[in-house]
Write an enzyme that holds these catalytic residues in place. Sequence first.
Site, PDB file in Angstrom:
ATOM      1  N   HIS A 203     -25.117  13.746 -24.577  1.00 14.44           N
ATOM      2  CA  HIS A 203     -26.417  13.628 -23.895  1.00 14.44           C
ATOM      3  C   HIS A 203     -27.485  14.502 -24.558  1.00 14.44           C
ATOM      4  O   HIS A 203     -28.395  14.997 -23.901  1.00 14.44           O
ATOM      5  CB  HIS A 203     -26.292  13.980 -22.412  1.00 14.44           C
TER       6      HIS A 203
ATOM      7  N   ASN B  77     -24.690   8.210 -14.655  1.00 11.68           N
ATOM      8  CA  ASN B  77     -24.989   7.340 -15.790  1.00 11.68           C
ATOM      9  C   ASN B  77     -25.627   6.049 -15.304  1.00 11.68           C
ATOM     10  O   ASN B  77     -25.729   5.803 -14.097  1.00 11.68           O
ATOM     11  CB  ASN B  77     -23.714   7.007 -16.565  1.00 11.68           C
TER      12      ASN B  77
END
Length: 714
Positions: free
Chosen positions: A92, A165
Amino acid sequence: MPSKKPQAPQPSPVAGTDTPDKANTNAKLQSLEAFRSDASGQALRTNQGVRIADNQNSLKAGARGPSLLEDFIMREKITHFDHERIPERIVHARGCGAHGYFQSYGCHGELTKAGFLQDPEKITPVFVRFSTVQGPRGSGDTVRDVRGFAVKFYTDEGNFDLVGNNMPVFFIQDAIKFPDFVHAVKPEPHNEMPTGGSAHDTFWDFVSLVPESAHMVMWAMSDRAIPRSLRMMEGFGVHTFRLVNAEGVGSFVKFHWKPRQGVHSVLWDEAQKLAGKDTDYHRRDLWEAIETGHYPEWELGVQIVPEADEHKFDFDLLDPTKLIPEELVPVTPLGRMVLDRNPDNFFAEVEQIAFCPGHIVPGIDFSNDPLLQGRLFSYTDTQISRLGGPNFHEIPINRPVAPNHSSQRDAMHRMTLDKGRAAYEPNSIDGGWPQETPPAARDGGFKSYGERIDAHKIRQRSASFGDHFSQARLFFQSMSPTEQQHIIKAYSFELGKVEREAIRAREVNEILANIDLKLAAAVATNLGLPAPKAGTVKVKGSKPAQSKALSQMNHPGAIGISGRKVAILVTDGVEAGSVDKVVKALEAKRAHPVLLAPTLAPVKAADGTPLPVDASMEGMPSVMFDGVWVPAGKVSLEALEKSGVARHFLLEAYKHLKPIGVSSEGKLLLNKLGLKEDAGLLLGDGQKAFDGFFKALEGHRVWAREAVAEAIPA
């Protein structure tokens, strides 16, 4: 049932505009906002507050002499520069974010005692960070990848982080396998390639050997992995959590974020072109939407499972590779989130924000999901490494709006000046403060849910986690024929990059064949492999066999074409009235018209008036738009017909299935391009053409055109 939804959007309290709870909320935010700095009209100073007289020259022994070590101004400046970068996130790393607010639809006290879900008048500030997973900070926004969707709620009771997510499941079932998965999906260690993608041997070697990944890989090979916009993604908490009410009654829940802009994706050809033409496509789209007042909005909902129903499904609620079909448990809406303010400083806010699934408030608790349990440790451990110690909660973007008193002291980057002599609890020296708050008090302290556990310590996977293919099959069979073809092409492309035939064959024969034989056969044919005749395991059927919520085609959005970006192609000789008409029609629908010309120079309309433009056709190619309109003007249309850039712009938009509107005078232009009218290619100047164009924009793409568009060169 939830209360009636608030009707009018409310600006963020952080932005300083009126809200139902403005005065109260702004008072709580005062400590957070005090860390913002505006240098307008201020003197340049050192970090110690000393005014600087000369910031252009270092201190030297004579004009041409050596620099002097005593130059504390230069040393401070260079030292700070040398240490400006912190380690990027392992996963990320590539991300962007925005501020906003959350507002509950009503009191949900029967479900949870969490304060921010009790009052429809309460405004809770939030910060959201979106991200890709695999690539480094410099990778492209539109790579095929999972997208992170992390929300920090600054509640009165402390910070709550919902770290999820844009896909509701994950690749693995147990946190102990997370390092293995990440090492496999990251660039290969011998050559550090590929950047930001999973089309390589180590990823496919791992997932073809780990069947539990089959469901998530199916999502990753779908259009969900190449979203049109961060504003057009669903978000999921992934894990099963608990909500607990004031009576101590717990319910299992799955968190959902549903975008009012709809759930849409780009085509694979577009995604690859965007990665080269605008690496920052997603972050730019989010930034511009907020700056132009097209505030992204999501609805927060939960699927609620009473504890008594924990084992009623044909899958395990604790298995993070499984979702609950919405046909079995509908999503109950709780409130809405609006993002309405961009960061002031990307590093200080987006890079330094620290999320952790363990940041919860009273009324929210965990389940025994083994992947979640590992994340509760991993995230905090990571922040300590990235942000220089355990005081990362004192960085302004991470500070709670609730008071923060403890017996913790010292460590790197401590910013609080603690009074008192007792750095321990209990104490009598400082009057016993700070003290515990009994859970039964009105504003009770956090009390973990009292789940009974009677078991042996053991390293073993529950048998209820053993079905790896039925939900992958559910996902594939829930797709429209168009989406299924996109999945087949994605597997074929990705596996086509794998060097070792044994890995390609294993994925086809031992994974895909257990999901759907037609899928396996199609991918095998594209890879030059024999089609498998049967799977390797017996797969039980899922209930239901299909789920409408899984197909993006069933999520067009609730706000029409608001925020959609439409290119209007103009050159000298364009009819100014035709341009004005389409611009006003789009703005009335809150769409975003952008005038494009051969260059940035204003064009001369047919009546001789200059017409300012926003960008050039080469500077903003068709892949950056949701649709195209070509206004009237014979001279202008003839110029577009002769322009290679304009022809490519229109052909590419057509190939990418985008709505195209052309003035009635443009019939010859379409003939020259070899394009025929369809539900999204409209010829006309009146309201009928506008209505058809708007309808096609709402549907995102003209899917019926796809077979014809295949013949258009890339």
